[in-house]
Design an enzyme around this catalytic site. Sequence first.
Site, PDB file in Angstrom:
ATOM      1  N   GLY A  54       0.831  -1.211   0.000  1.00 20.64           N
ATOM      2  CA  GLY A  54       0.000   0.000   0.000  1.00 20.64           C
ATOM      3  C   GLY A  54       0.859   1.253   0.000  1.00 20.64           C
TER       4      GLY A  54
ATOM      5  N   GLY B 109      -0.172   4.364  -0.017  1.00 22.90           N
ATOM      6  CA  GLY B 109      -1.014   5.515   0.320  1.00 22.90           C
ATOM      7  C   GLY B 109      -0.258   6.409   1.297  1.00 22.90           C
ATOM      8  N   PHE B 110      -1.018   7.158   2.089  1.00 25.30           N
ATOM      9  CA  PHE B 110      -0.392   8.096   3.012  1.00 25.30           C
ATOM     10  C   PHE B 110       0.501   7.383   4.024  1.00 25.30           C
ATOM     11  CE2 PHE B 110      -3.927  10.764   1.569  1.00 25.30           C
ATOM     12  CZ  PHE B 110      -3.231  11.925   1.297  1.00 25.30           C
ATOM     13  N   GLY B 111       0.017   6.260   4.572  1.00 21.06           N
ATOM     14  CA  GLY B 111       0.783   5.559   5.593  1.00 21.06           C
ATOM     15  C   GLY B 111       2.012   4.876   5.010  1.00 21.06           C
TER      16      GLY B 111
ATOM     17  N   VAL C  42      -2.404  -7.675  -3.604  1.00 23.70           N
ATOM     18  CA  VAL C  42      -2.182  -8.691  -2.569  1.00 23.70           C
ATOM     19  C   VAL C  42      -3.525  -9.333  -2.224  1.00 23.70           C
ATOM     20  CG1 VAL C  42      -1.529  -9.003  -0.145  1.00 23.70           C
ATOM     21  CG2 VAL C  42      -0.125  -7.579  -1.642  1.00 23.70           C
TER      22      VAL C  42
ATOM     23  N   GLU D 263     -18.286  18.632   1.035  1.00 23.08           N
ATOM     24  CA  GLU D 263     -17.475  19.230  -0.031  1.00 23.08           C
ATOM     25  C   GLU D 263     -18.085  18.953  -1.404  1.00 23.08           C
ATOM     26  OE1 GLU D 263     -13.231  19.468   2.317  1.00 23.08           O
ATOM     27  OE2 GLU D 263     -13.631  17.624   1.261  1.00 23.08           O
TER      28      GLU D 263
ATOM     29  N   ASP E  61      -5.851   3.447   7.733  1.00 22.96           N
ATOM     30  CA  ASP E  61      -7.290   3.167   7.750  1.00 22.96           C
ATOM     31  C   ASP E  61      -7.617   1.696   7.984  1.00 22.96           C
ATOM     32  OD1 ASP E  61      -7.780   5.773   7.232  1.00 22.96           O
ATOM     33  OD2 ASP E  61      -8.734   5.475   5.283  1.00 22.96           O
TER      34      ASP E  61
ATOM     35  N   ALA F 274      -5.769  11.120   6.873  1.00 28.58           N
ATOM     36  CA  ALA F 274      -4.397  11.035   6.382  1.00 28.58           C
ATOM     37  C   ALA F 274      -3.345  11.277   7.472  1.00 28.58           C
ATOM     38  CB  ALA F 274      -4.225  12.020   5.224  1.00 28.58           C
TER      39      ALA F 274
HETATM   40  C1  LIG Z   1     -12.968  10.949  -0.871  1.00 29.48           C
HETATM   41  C2  LIG Z   1     -12.075  10.981   0.346  1.00 29.48           C
HETATM   42  C3  LIG Z   1     -11.806  12.190   0.969  1.00 29.48           C
HETATM   43  C4  LIG Z   1     -10.979  12.233   2.076  1.00 29.48           C
HETATM   44  N1  LIG Z   1     -10.707  13.449   2.654  1.00 29.48           N
HETATM   45  C5  LIG Z   1      -9.819  13.523   3.661  1.00 29.48           C
HETATM   46  C6  LIG Z   1      -9.436  14.780   4.203  1.00 29.48           C
HETATM   47  O1  LIG Z   1      -9.935  15.824   3.776  1.00 29.48           O
HETATM   48  N2  LIG Z   1      -8.495  14.804   5.182  1.00 29.48           N
HETATM   49  C7  LIG Z   1      -7.929  13.658   5.658  1.00 29.48           C
HETATM   50  O2  LIG Z   1      -7.052  13.724   6.509  1.00 29.48           O
HETATM   51  N3  LIG Z   1      -8.292  12.448   5.203  1.00 29.48           N
HETATM   52  C8  LIG Z   1      -9.213  12.352   4.211  1.00 29.48           C
HETATM   53  N4  LIG Z   1      -9.578  11.135   3.707  1.00 29.48           N
HETATM   54  C9  LIG Z   1      -9.079   9.909   4.361  1.00 29.48           C
HETATM   55  C10 LIG Z   1      -7.649   9.632   3.956  1.00 29.48           C
HETATM   56  O3  LIG Z   1      -7.516   9.694   2.559  1.00 29.48           O
HETATM   57  C11 LIG Z   1      -7.293   8.266   4.501  1.00 29.48           C
HETATM   58  O4  LIG Z   1      -7.425   8.279   5.893  1.00 29.48           O
HETATM   59  C12 LIG Z   1      -5.859   7.906   4.147  1.00 29.48           C
HETATM   60  O5  LIG Z   1      -5.720   7.829   2.754  1.00 29.48           O
HETATM   61  C13 LIG Z   1      -5.479   6.579   4.797  1.00 29.48           C
HETATM   62  O6  LIG Z   1      -4.173   6.268   4.432  1.00 29.48           O
HETATM   63  P1  LIG Z   1      -3.748   4.749   4.272  1.00 29.48           P
HETATM   64  O7  LIG Z   1      -2.285   4.770   3.988  1.00 29.48           O
HETATM   65  O8  LIG Z   1      -4.239   3.949   5.401  1.00 29.48           O
HETATM   66  O9  LIG Z   1      -4.564   4.232   3.012  1.00 29.48           O
HETATM   67  P2  LIG Z   1      -4.649   4.813   1.532  1.00 29.48           P
HETATM   68  O10 LIG Z   1      -4.083   6.178   1.441  1.00 29.48           O
HETATM   69  O11 LIG Z   1      -6.044   4.594   1.100  1.00 29.48           O
HETATM   70  O12 LIG Z   1      -3.689   3.844   0.721  1.00 29.48           O
HETATM   71  C14 LIG Z   1      -3.957   2.494   0.581  1.00 29.48           C
HETATM   72  C15 LIG Z   1      -3.133   1.986  -0.579  1.00 29.48           C
HETATM   73  O13 LIG Z   1      -3.173   0.580  -0.565  1.00 29.48           O
HETATM   74  C16 LIG Z   1      -3.381   0.106  -1.868  1.00 29.48           C
HETATM   75  N5  LIG Z   1      -4.052  -1.187  -1.749  1.00 29.48           N
HETATM   76  C17 LIG Z   1      -5.270  -1.438  -1.200  1.00 29.48           C
HETATM   77  N6  LIG Z   1      -5.537  -2.752  -1.246  1.00 29.48           N
HETATM   78  C18 LIG Z   1      -4.460  -3.349  -1.838  1.00 29.48           C
HETATM   79  C19 LIG Z   1      -4.148  -4.699  -2.172  1.00 29.48           C
HETATM   80  N7  LIG Z   1      -4.988  -5.705  -1.898  1.00 29.48           N
HETATM   81  N8  LIG Z   1      -2.973  -4.942  -2.786  1.00 29.48           N
HETATM   82  C20 LIG Z   1      -2.115  -3.925  -3.085  1.00 29.48           C
HETATM   83  N9  LIG Z   1      -2.369  -2.634  -2.784  1.00 29.48           N
HETATM   84  C21 LIG Z   1      -3.522  -2.351  -2.160  1.00 29.48           C
HETATM   85  C22 LIG Z   1      -4.258   1.168  -2.513  1.00 29.48           C
HETATM   86  O14 LIG Z   1      -4.184   1.126  -3.931  1.00 29.48           O
HETATM   87  C23 LIG Z   1      -3.680   2.433  -1.918  1.00 29.48           C
HETATM   88  O15 LIG Z   1      -2.644   2.963  -2.720  1.00 29.48           O
HETATM   89  C24 LIG Z   1     -10.415  11.044   2.588  1.00 29.48           C
HETATM   90  C25 LIG Z   1     -10.689   9.829   1.964  1.00 29.48           C
HETATM   91  C26 LIG Z   1     -11.509   9.788   0.855  1.00 29.48           C
HETATM   92  C27 LIG Z   1     -11.813   8.475   0.181  1.00 29.48           C
END
Ligand SMILES: Cc1cc2nc3c(=O)[nH]c(=O)nc-3n(C[C@H](O)[C@H](O)[C@H](O)COP(=O)(O)OP(=O)(O)OC[C@H]3O[C@@H](n4cnc5c(N)ncnc54)[C@H](O)[C@@H]3O)c2cc1C
Length: 416
Positions: free
Chosen positions: A4, A6-8, A72, A164, A293, A309
């Site tokens: 993943g 993403g942000f984390g 995965v 929003e 998340d 995030a």
């Molecule tokens: C529409 C929307 C608006 C938001 N607005 C805000 C905001 O204004 N402020 C704020 O702080 N937060 C906001 N959030 C929440 C924030 O985006 C999440 O809390 C944050 O992205 C969580 O980070 P993460 O690293 O856990 O997961 P994510 O950033 O979601 O990253 C997960 C990653 O894992 C990858 N992944 C998932 N499953 C698999 C798999 N099986 N195999 C391989 N890769 C995989 C995905 O492709 C992705 O790249 C918003 C979320 C959404 C959907």
Amino acid sequence: MIVGAGFGGLQVVRKLEGAEVDIVVVDQRNHHLFQPLLYQVATASLTPSEIAWPIRAMVRDRSEVSTVLGTVVGVDTEASVVRLSDDGTIPYDTLVIATGARHAYFGHDAWEAFAPGLKTVEDATRIRGHILLAFEKAERESDPSRRAALLTFVIIGAGPTGVELAGTIADLARDTLPPEFRSIDTHMTRVLLIEAGANVLPGFPGDLSDYARRALEKLGVEVALGQAVTDVTAGGVTFGDRRIETETIIWAAGVRASPAAVWLDVAADQNGRILVQPDLTVPGHPEIFAIGDTIAITAPDGSPVPGIAPAAKQGGRYVARVIRARLTRKPIPAPFRYHHDGSLAQIGKRRAVIDFGWIKLRGALAWWLWGIAHIYYLVGVRARLSVALNWLWIHFRNQRSARLITHNPKRLGDEI
Ligand SMILES: Cc1cc2nc3c(=O)[nH]c(=O)nc-3n(C[C@H](O)[C@H](O)[C@H](O)COP(=O)(O)OP(=O)(O)OC[C@H]3O[C@@H](n4cnc5c(N)ncnc54)[C@H](O)[C@@H]3O)c2cc1C
């Protein structure tokens, strides 16, 4: 291995720079997505490339980091390998699961077909096409009730994303589109925001929630509070004792964690989030961390850490520190403590609410701060300049450059 980007996940990569490690980043998409601005793509304000960046490009200067495009589907903790959907496996010594969350329909999965959620670039461009196509079809529709349904936009869930979306669709209809349509008056557009709870922006202090509701109503958004949706179909939505005919319903009401708890066969809460240890390891697996998340953890004051995030990034930073400490045989840091920096939400193109705890802001000043904060967190100078220019253009000239119908959305597009 980090699953993943993403942000984390990316925060772990960043904070391990210079450590004696080889890193493999696995993601099912080739890009990192700035989800907080995804609604701006869905409402034709920004383009996808302004809020998403290729993962490979982001780690190009880090020769110890390799990138795998793959989904995965499981983890074999005995063999220490992750399993991919193409039957491939990749071994790990230390695993960080950062796979985020997806939409949840509270047991009504059939609603997804009629009320898509917003999570990926594809979701955003599909919703964008859907909204723009509704105006196009309304322009040619002679039946008044059909036309009204086309010009009715329903958003379910009044958290930041719902607020929003509602504000921006109202702006689009009131300010951007009117001079361009000849048969319809886009001021007649109805934007309806439905929330089961008692207020919009439930995570914000009461006065800011009230302000947000009033600001939305000034934009012409109808806010229906305390009314849970009971049915969603192809042509409308039922909530309370009302049924609204509409062609566009957007789901912004709930999320569920990625199935990581199932892959690892560990305990999860009712939203599927892994119940991690205080050091963010998975119970029984000191070599596996989970962040963002996809986990459930409480803040020092006992409240649940929100799925936002900054929480994912703080988790990523903490895990990198633990890994570094293990590598250098230094003492392991104290348990993870989440620090809440603040909450922000935009309401239309000129207002926002901000709660930093020590200070609360609303209105135009909050909007400027909201904009600066978001621009700061984007990746790279090009995206920052481009987004800033786009926002100034929308703010002062009401023009949105990303008004492209590029998908053939399932229902509305059938007749194109
Ligand atoms: C529409 C929307 C608006 C938001 N607005 C805000 C905001 O204004 N402020 C704020 O702080 N937060 C906001 N959030 C929440 C924030 O985006 C999440 O809390 C944050 O992205 C969580 O980070 P993460 O690293 O856990 O997961 P994510 O950033 O979601 O990253 C997960 C990653 O894992 C990858 N992944 C998932 N499953 C698999 C798999 N099986 N195999 C391989 N890769 C995989 C995905 O492709 C992705 O790249 C918003 C979320 C959404 C959907």
